[in-house]
Design an enzyme around this catalytic site. Structure first.
Site, PDB file in Angstrom:
ATOM      1  N   LYS A   1     -11.017  -4.189  -4.659  1.00 28.03           N
ATOM      2  CA  LYS A   1     -11.740  -2.778  -4.626  1.00 28.03           C
ATOM      3  C   LYS A   1     -11.104  -1.851  -5.576  1.00 28.03           C
ATOM      4  CE  LYS A   1     -13.640  -3.431  -0.069  1.00 28.03           C
ATOM      5  NZ  LYS A   1     -13.419  -2.937   1.250  1.00 28.03           N
TER       6      LYS A   1
ATOM      7  N   LYS B   1      -5.221 -10.536  -7.296  1.00 31.34           N
ATOM      8  CA  LYS B   1      -6.389 -10.616  -6.613  1.00 31.34           C
ATOM      9  C   LYS B   1      -7.654  -9.546  -7.040  1.00 31.34           C
ATOM     10  CE  LYS B   1      -5.915  -8.395  -2.568  1.00 31.34           C
ATOM     11  NZ  LYS B   1      -5.798  -8.225  -1.017  1.00 31.34           N
TER      12      LYS B   1
ATOM     13  N   LYS C   1       0.860  -1.306   0.085  1.00 36.70           N
ATOM     14  CA  LYS C   1       0.116  -0.093  -0.027  1.00 36.70           C
ATOM     15  C   LYS C   1       0.713   1.136   0.015  1.00 36.70           C
ATOM     16  CE  LYS C   1      -4.222  -1.378   2.070  1.00 36.70           C
ATOM     17  NZ  LYS C   1      -5.512  -1.022   2.813  1.00 36.70           N
TER      18      LYS C   1
END
Ligand code: AMP
Ligand code: TRP
Length: 339
Positions: free
Chosen positions: A204, A201, A118
């Site tokens: 969102k 994966k 992130k």
């Protein structure tokens, strides 16, 4: 030291960051509903304080929190059976997180792959909250003495850290206070992959909306995304082995198995040998059958946000009633005067 036996209690959390998708449903929500039905005391949290470790527009956060609550309820979480609330309403989470900031070591946190992913290249510019994220997550779990945490595969490392924090606290203060929490990572769909790229994966934050099935997608959109999903030209095999080298095919089979509550072997026994031109329509029908009612129910619930807010406030009261005495005891163990 006395052996404490902890009664089974499930806790899990999801960030209210919008775009709730099929991976969240199969890896988390559907399994939460299963644990509720097994009669285990279950606590489910919209982790808004985790969400703000990266920038969130206030209006978007408000909307996403209510929509996530609607997603929980539409997926079968009954707020009178389970406890459903948003994290920021129960201050004990952040209070316990501070304690764990003082237990966890810098070196442990630096190993967290989610932080590295992130924070990206510019880690110096990441928020301190993003770095401390796993200590807050450990607090979410341990402030309830939760014993079982159903999550997707991507959360495994955070749960190992939670165990390490509990162990170090118990060891340092010579108590047997925090339980050894067990991750529950089970089923065919603990890692649902992108429909456009079987090596990534479903997420969102993927810029391509075609990569995921959102829980707010209508029946036509769900069917179209499955029809367009990336595959290879071979028909489906009759057994699992060959799927290892065919990530896109494996993903669609896993999704089918999880939606139908079947094993992968059972799906291949039925569909092995079929080309994707036959398997995809079957999968699309199944997905529409299972997901369209959820999206309809979410929109219905979103028409009355005042009711959602009432449910979350009531859930927060019940959560606080469990967390407050555990925090108090933690403070006593540590020597905080007045606790
Ligand atoms: P998040 O949206 O990151 O807050 O994740 C909420 C829950 O959904 C966690 O238990 C995740 O492990 C799970 N999850 C997220 N993405 C996936 C995915 N692609 N496959 C399976 N589970 C997932
Ligand atoms: N980190 C989790 C995720 O990104 C969300 C989360 C926060 C969580 N606190 C938790 C999950 C406690 C399980 C238990 O998916």
């Amino acid at each position: 030291m006395t052996e404490v036996v902890h009664t089974p209690r499930v806790f899990s959390g999801i960030q209210p960051t919008g775009n709730l998708h099929l991976g969240n449903y199969l890896g988390a929500l559907k399994r939460f509903a299963d644990s509720q039905e097994e009669g285990i005391e279950s606590i489910f949290c919209m982790v808004d304080l985790h969400a703000v470790t990266v920038w969130q527009e206030p209006d978007d956060l408000r909307h996403a929190t209510r929509e996530l609550a609607a997603g929980f309820i539409a997926s079968g979480i009954d707020p009178t059976k389970s406890i459903l609330f948003n994290q920021s309403q129960v201050a004990e989470h952040t209070q316990m997180a501070w304690v764990f900031n003082c237990v966890a070591r810098m070196g442990w946190m630096k190993r967290m792959t989610q932080f590295k992913d992130k924070a990206g290249k510019n880690a110096e510019n990441a928020s301190l909250g993003l770095f401390g994220y796993p200590a807050l997550m450990a607090a979410d779990i341990l402030v309830y003495h939760a014993t079982h945490v159903p999550v997707g595969e991507d959360q495994k490392q955070h749960l190992e850290l939670t165990q390490e924090i509990a162990r170090k606290f118990n060891h340092d203060f010579e108590v047997d206070f925090f339980p050894e929490t067990q991750p529950v990572i089970e089923g065919a769909a603990t890692r649902v992959m992108s429909l456009r790229d079987g090596s990534k994966k479903m997420s969102k934050s993927d810029p391509s909306d075609m990569s995921r099935i959102n829980l707010t997608d209508d029946a036509d959109t769900i069917a179209r995304k499955i029809r367009k999903a990336k595959t290879d030209p071979e028909p489906l095999p009759s057994e699992k082995g060959p799927l290892d080298d065919r990530p896109e095919a494996r993903n669609l089979v896993n999704i089918y198995a999880a939606l139908a509550d079947l094993s992968v072997d059972q799906v291949l026994a039925e569909h092995g040998g079929k080309p994707f031109s036959e398997f995809k329509p079957a999968l699309a029908d199944l997905a529409v059958d299972r997901l369209a009612p959820i999206s309809t129910e979410m929109s219905r619930l979103m028409e009355d946000v005042a009711e959602i807010d009432r449910i979350l406030a009531a859930g927060a009261d019940r959560a606080r009633a469990i967390a407050a005495p555990i925090l108090k005891k933690t403070y006593q163990i540590m020597g905080m005067v007045g606790a």
